[in-house]
Design a protein around this motif. Structure first.
Motif, PDB file in Angstrom:
ATOM      1  N   ALA A 116     -20.219  13.080  50.967  1.00  0.00           N
ATOM      2  CA  ALA A 116     -20.022  13.125  49.514  1.00  0.00           C
ATOM      3  C   ALA A 116     -18.537  13.126  49.190  1.00  0.00           C
ATOM      4  O   ALA A 116     -17.696  13.417  50.041  1.00  0.00           O
ATOM      5  CB  ALA A 116     -20.682  14.371  48.927  1.00  0.00           C
ATOM      6  N   ARG A 117     -18.205  12.799  47.943  1.00  0.00           N
ATOM      7  CA  ARG A 117     -16.824  12.847  47.465  1.00  0.00           C
ATOM      8  C   ARG A 117     -16.780  13.640  46.175  1.00  0.00           C
ATOM      9  O   ARG A 117     -17.620  13.445  45.301  1.00  0.00           O
ATOM     10  CB  ARG A 117     -16.279  11.444  47.206  1.00  0.00           C
ATOM     11  N   LEU A 118     -15.816  14.530  46.073  1.00  0.00           N
ATOM     12  CA  LEU A 118     -15.558  15.222  44.815  1.00  0.00           C
ATOM     13  C   LEU A 118     -14.365  14.539  44.159  1.00  0.00           C
ATOM     14  O   LEU A 118     -13.266  14.526  44.713  1.00  0.00           O
ATOM     15  CB  LEU A 118     -15.247  16.701  45.043  1.00  0.00           C
ATOM     16  N   VAL A 119     -14.587  13.963  43.004  1.00  0.00           N
ATOM     17  CA  VAL A 119     -13.546  13.241  42.274  1.00  0.00           C
ATOM     18  C   VAL A 119     -13.291  14.009  40.982  1.00  0.00           C
ATOM     19  O   VAL A 119     -14.149  14.055  40.089  1.00  0.00           O
ATOM     20  CB  VAL A 119     -13.971  11.793  41.965  1.00  0.00           C
ATOM     21  N   LEU A 120     -12.107  14.628  40.884  1.00  0.00           N
ATOM     22  CA  LEU A 120     -11.813  15.495  39.748  1.00  0.00           C
ATOM     23  C   LEU A 120     -11.048  14.737  38.683  1.00  0.00           C
ATOM     24  O   LEU A 120      -9.941  14.252  38.941  1.00  0.00           O
ATOM     25  CB  LEU A 120     -10.982  16.700  40.192  1.00  0.00           C
ATOM     26  N   PRO A 121     -11.593  14.618  37.476  1.00  0.00           N
ATOM     27  CA  PRO A 121     -10.848  13.974  36.386  1.00  0.00           C
ATOM     28  C   PRO A 121      -9.689  14.853  35.936  1.00  0.00           C
ATOM     29  O   PRO A 121      -9.737  16.083  36.061  1.00  0.00           O
ATOM     30  CB  PRO A 121     -11.894  13.829  35.274  1.00  0.00           C
ATOM     31  N   THR A 122      -8.658  14.224  35.417  1.00  0.00           N
ATOM     32  CA  THR A 122      -7.510  14.974  34.910  1.00  0.00           C
ATOM     33  C   THR A 122      -7.904  15.843  33.722  1.00  0.00           C
ATOM     34  O   THR A 122      -7.362  16.931  33.521  1.00  0.00           O
ATOM     35  CB  THR A 122      -6.382  14.007  34.492  1.00  0.00           C
ATOM     36  N   GLY A 123      -8.860  15.368  32.924  1.00  0.00           N
ATOM     37  CA  GLY A 123      -9.317  16.156  31.789  1.00  0.00           C
ATOM     38  C   GLY A 123      -8.298  16.191  30.674  1.00  0.00           C
ATOM     39  O   GLY A 123      -7.684  15.186  30.337  1.00  0.00           O
ATOM     40  N   ALA A 124      -8.070  17.377  30.137  1.00  0.00           N
ATOM     41  CA  ALA A 124      -7.214  17.525  28.962  1.00  0.00           C
ATOM     42  C   ALA A 124      -5.752  17.744  29.312  1.00  0.00           C
ATOM     43  O   ALA A 124      -4.956  18.099  28.454  1.00  0.00           O
ATOM     44  CB  ALA A 124      -7.717  18.687  28.105  1.00  0.00           C
ATOM     45  N   LEU A 125      -5.390  17.537  30.578  1.00  0.00           N
ATOM     46  CA  LEU A 125      -4.028  17.795  31.000  1.00  0.00           C
ATOM     47  C   LEU A 125      -3.226  16.493  31.095  1.00  0.00           C
ATOM     48  O   LEU A 125      -3.669  15.436  30.662  1.00  0.00           O
ATOM     49  CB  LEU A 125      -4.037  18.521  32.352  1.00  0.00           C
ATOM     50  N   ILE A 126      -2.058  16.584  31.659  1.00  0.00           N
ATOM     51  CA  ILE A 126      -1.160  15.449  31.798  1.00  0.00           C
ATOM     52  C   ILE A 126      -0.394  15.612  33.107  1.00  0.00           C
ATOM     53  O   ILE A 126      -0.164  16.724  33.583  1.00  0.00           O
ATOM     54  CB  ILE A 126      -0.168  15.392  30.604  1.00  0.00           C
ATOM     55  N   THR A 143       3.885  26.051  36.672  1.00  0.00           N
ATOM     56  CA  THR A 143       3.493  26.934  35.574  1.00  0.00           C
ATOM     57  C   THR A 143       2.770  26.132  34.502  1.00  0.00           C
ATOM     58  O   THR A 143       3.187  25.028  34.156  1.00  0.00           O
ATOM     59  CB  THR A 143       4.724  27.608  34.931  1.00  0.00           C
ATOM     60  N   LEU A 144       1.690  26.687  34.004  1.00  0.00           N
ATOM     61  CA  LEU A 144       0.953  26.091  32.886  1.00  0.00           C
ATOM     62  C   LEU A 144       0.995  27.059  31.712  1.00  0.00           C
ATOM     63  O   LEU A 144       0.663  28.235  31.847  1.00  0.00           O
ATOM     64  CB  LEU A 144      -0.507  25.829  33.277  1.00  0.00           C
ATOM     65  N   GLU A 145       1.432  26.558  30.559  1.00  0.00           N
ATOM     66  CA  GLU A 145       1.384  27.342  29.325  1.00  0.00           C
ATOM     67  C   GLU A 145       0.406  26.663  28.377  1.00  0.00           C
ATOM     68  O   GLU A 145       0.585  25.501  28.016  1.00  0.00           O
ATOM     69  CB  GLU A 145       2.755  27.418  28.668  1.00  0.00           C
ATOM     70  N   VAL A 217      -0.790  26.416  15.623  1.00  0.00           N
ATOM     71  CA  VAL A 217      -1.146  25.123  16.213  1.00  0.00           C
ATOM     72  C   VAL A 217      -2.545  24.709  15.766  1.00  0.00           C
ATOM     73  O   VAL A 217      -3.419  25.548  15.546  1.00  0.00           O
ATOM     74  CB  VAL A 217      -1.068  25.141  17.755  1.00  0.00           C
ATOM     75  N   THR A 218      -2.737  23.418  15.615  1.00  0.00           N
ATOM     76  CA  THR A 218      -4.052  22.883  15.258  1.00  0.00           C
ATOM     77  C   THR A 218      -4.646  22.086  16.405  1.00  0.00           C
ATOM     78  O   THR A 218      -5.789  21.647  16.329  1.00  0.00           O
ATOM     79  CB  THR A 218      -3.946  21.967  14.027  1.00  0.00           C
ATOM     80  N   ARG A 219      -3.860  21.914  17.467  1.00  0.00           N
ATOM     81  CA  ARG A 219      -4.326  21.168  18.628  1.00  0.00           C
ATOM     82  C   ARG A 219      -4.210  22.039  19.881  1.00  0.00           C
ATOM     83  O   ARG A 219      -3.335  22.902  19.963  1.00  0.00           O
ATOM     84  CB  ARG A 219      -3.500  19.886  18.813  1.00  0.00           C
ATOM     85  N   ASN A 220      -5.108  21.797  20.827  1.00  0.00           N
ATOM     86  CA  ASN A 220      -5.033  22.495  22.106  1.00  0.00           C
ATOM     87  C   ASN A 220      -3.838  21.940  22.878  1.00  0.00           C
ATOM     88  O   ASN A 220      -3.812  20.761  23.229  1.00  0.00           O
ATOM     89  CB  ASN A 220      -6.318  22.279  22.900  1.00  0.00           C
ATOM     90  N   THR A 221      -2.848  22.788  23.139  1.00  0.00           N
ATOM     91  CA  THR A 221      -1.570  22.336  23.684  1.00  0.00           C
ATOM     92  C   THR A 221      -1.345  22.900  25.085  1.00  0.00           C
ATOM     93  O   THR A 221      -1.471  24.104  25.310  1.00  0.00           O
ATOM     94  CB  THR A 221      -0.419  22.771  22.757  1.00  0.00           C
ATOM     95  N   HIS A 222      -1.026  22.003  26.018  1.00  0.00           N
ATOM     96  CA  HIS A 222      -0.772  22.412  27.399  1.00  0.00           C
ATOM     97  C   HIS A 222       0.587  21.893  27.841  1.00  0.00           C
ATOM     98  O   HIS A 222       0.885  20.704  27.702  1.00  0.00           O
ATOM     99  CB  HIS A 222      -1.843  21.847  28.347  1.00  0.00           C
ATOM    100  N   THR A 223       1.407  22.790  28.385  1.00  0.00           N
ATOM    101  CA  THR A 223       2.713  22.421  28.928  1.00  0.00           C
ATOM    102  C   THR A 223       2.754  22.813  30.397  1.00  0.00           C
ATOM    103  O   THR A 223       2.459  23.963  30.740  1.00  0.00           O
ATOM    104  CB  THR A 223       3.849  23.124  28.174  1.00  0.00           C
ATOM    105  N   ILE A 224       3.102  21.861  31.258  1.00  0.00           N
ATOM    106  CA  ILE A 224       3.275  22.191  32.664  1.00  0.00           C
ATOM    107  C   ILE A 224       4.751  22.075  33.027  1.00  0.00           C
ATOM    108  O   ILE A 224       5.463  21.215  32.508  1.00  0.00           O
ATOM    109  CB  ILE A 224       2.412  21.311  33.595  1.00  0.00           C
ATOM    110  N   ARG A 225       5.191  22.967  33.902  1.00  0.00           N
ATOM    111  CA  ARG A 225       6.573  22.965  34.390  1.00  0.00           C
ATOM    112  C   ARG A 225       6.533  23.046  35.911  1.00  0.00           C
ATOM    113  O   ARG A 225       5.878  23.943  36.465  1.00  0.00           O
ATOM    114  CB  ARG A 225       7.362  24.134  33.807  1.00  0.00           C
ATOM    115  N   SER A 234       8.807  18.716  33.270  1.00  0.00           N
ATOM    116  CA  SER A 234       7.933  19.444  32.354  1.00  0.00           C
ATOM    117  C   SER A 234       7.299  18.433  31.411  1.00  0.00           C
ATOM    118  O   SER A 234       7.935  17.432  31.049  1.00  0.00           O
ATOM    119  CB  SER A 234       8.708  20.497  31.557  1.00  0.00           C
ATOM    120  N   MET A 235       6.063  18.676  31.070  1.00  0.00           N
ATOM    121  CA  MET A 235       5.322  17.757  30.208  1.00  0.00           C
ATOM    122  C   MET A 235       4.405  18.546  29.292  1.00  0.00           C
ATOM    123  O   MET A 235       3.858  19.575  29.694  1.00  0.00           O
ATOM    124  CB  MET A 235       4.497  16.776  31.053  1.00  0.00           C
ATOM    125  N   THR A 236       4.235  18.038  28.084  1.00  0.00           N
ATOM    126  CA  THR A 236       3.373  18.697  27.105  1.00  0.00           C
ATOM    127  C   THR A 236       2.392  17.700  26.519  1.00  0.00           C
ATOM    128  O   THR A 236       2.749  16.558  26.224  1.00  0.00           O
ATOM    129  CB  THR A 236       4.208  19.306  25.961  1.00  0.00           C
TER     130      THR A 236
END
Length: 271
Positions: A116-126, A143-145, A217-225, A234-236
């Protein structure tokens, strides 16, 4: 694999229905809708009929009997049921509840045995492509904020267990700080992104997470560093929540569609 691959969808909520529509409309060449599973069978049948789809509605376990690819977009509480069936049958398993996978990493070893293969989608991140690339070298920290409108965090187990209220906030409130494993456990419907990020990088125990309830905020916001020997970045991303479920961003379903497209595409871009 020659010919069409049959896709089974576990859960026909906002994500599952969007995916079923994309397959039925022919937007994913080489894929066909093999079966779906849903708690409300009659409602699922009506939704499929409205799409012009003729796939049967079956149990979560039966998806793996019929389909080559099993997509899990059901409540995290049934993750193990659909995952074990798919991996035991050697299928391609695409989970949306990636946080639940952290509690069942034995499934990865099982997949090695069954093919089997587990293929993980990126989802709501970047930026998981950059994180994966950096992980081939040495990553010092990740770090994820996450910042969400307070109503998008309501009912999270961590808030309930620690008697943390997010009602009536007038300014941002940090409601969690810890590692990705604890974040995924405490916020199973909110931060699957933390699990995905940790598995792409340095693991759930080393990945740091902050979660904020933010009325501004009105949107679900994710920042990775990320600090690594190859790069610092870093990306948001600011995700528009779905109308049906403010805990889920619209881009999540699109990420699953993009993941499935890669299974049969003659050309793919990105690491």
């Amino acid at each position: 694999m020659a010919g069409n691959m049959k896709v089974g969808i576990g859960g026909l909520g906002a994500i599952g229905l969007t995916l079923a529509r994309a397959i039925t409309d022919g937007r994913l060449p080489g894929l066909e809708l093999g079966a779906v599973s849903a708690r409300n069978v009659e409602k699922a049948q009506d939704n499929l009929a409205a799409l012009g789809a003729s796939a049967p509605v079956v149990s979560l376990e039966a998806l793996a009997e019929i389909c080559d690819v099993v997509v899990e977009c059901a409540p995290a509480s049934v993750f193990q049921t659909v995952a074990e069936a798919a991996i035991s049958k050697g299928r391609i398993f695409v989970p949306v509840s990636i946080g639940a996978l952290l509690n069942h990493m034995e499934l990865v070893e099982k997949a090695q045995e069954t093919g089997a293969r587990l293929v993980l989608p990126t989802g709501a991140l970047i930026g998981l492509d950059a994180v994966r690339a950096a992980a081939e070298g040495m990553i010092e920290s990740v770090t994820l904020e996450t910042r969400k409108p307070p109503r998008g965090l309501g009912g999270a187990p961590y808030l309930v267990e620690n008697d943390i209220s997010v009602e009536g906030l007038t300014e941002a409130k940090k409601v969690f700080e810890g590692n990705a494993r604890a974040a995924a456990k405490g916020f199973p419907a909110n931060v699957n992104v933390a699990a995905a990020l940790s598995l792409a990088g340095i693991g759930p125990d080393q990945t740091s997470v902050e979660i904020w309830a933010d009325p501004s905020v009105t949107r679900n916001t994710h920042t990775i560093r990320v600090e690594a020997d190859s790069a610092r970045f870093s990306m948001t991303i600011e995700n528009i929540p779905t109308e049906e479920n403010p805990k889920t961003g619209k881009i999540t379903a699109l990420s699953v569609i993009a993941t499935l497209r890669r299974l049969k595409a003659p050309l793919t871009a990105g690491t």
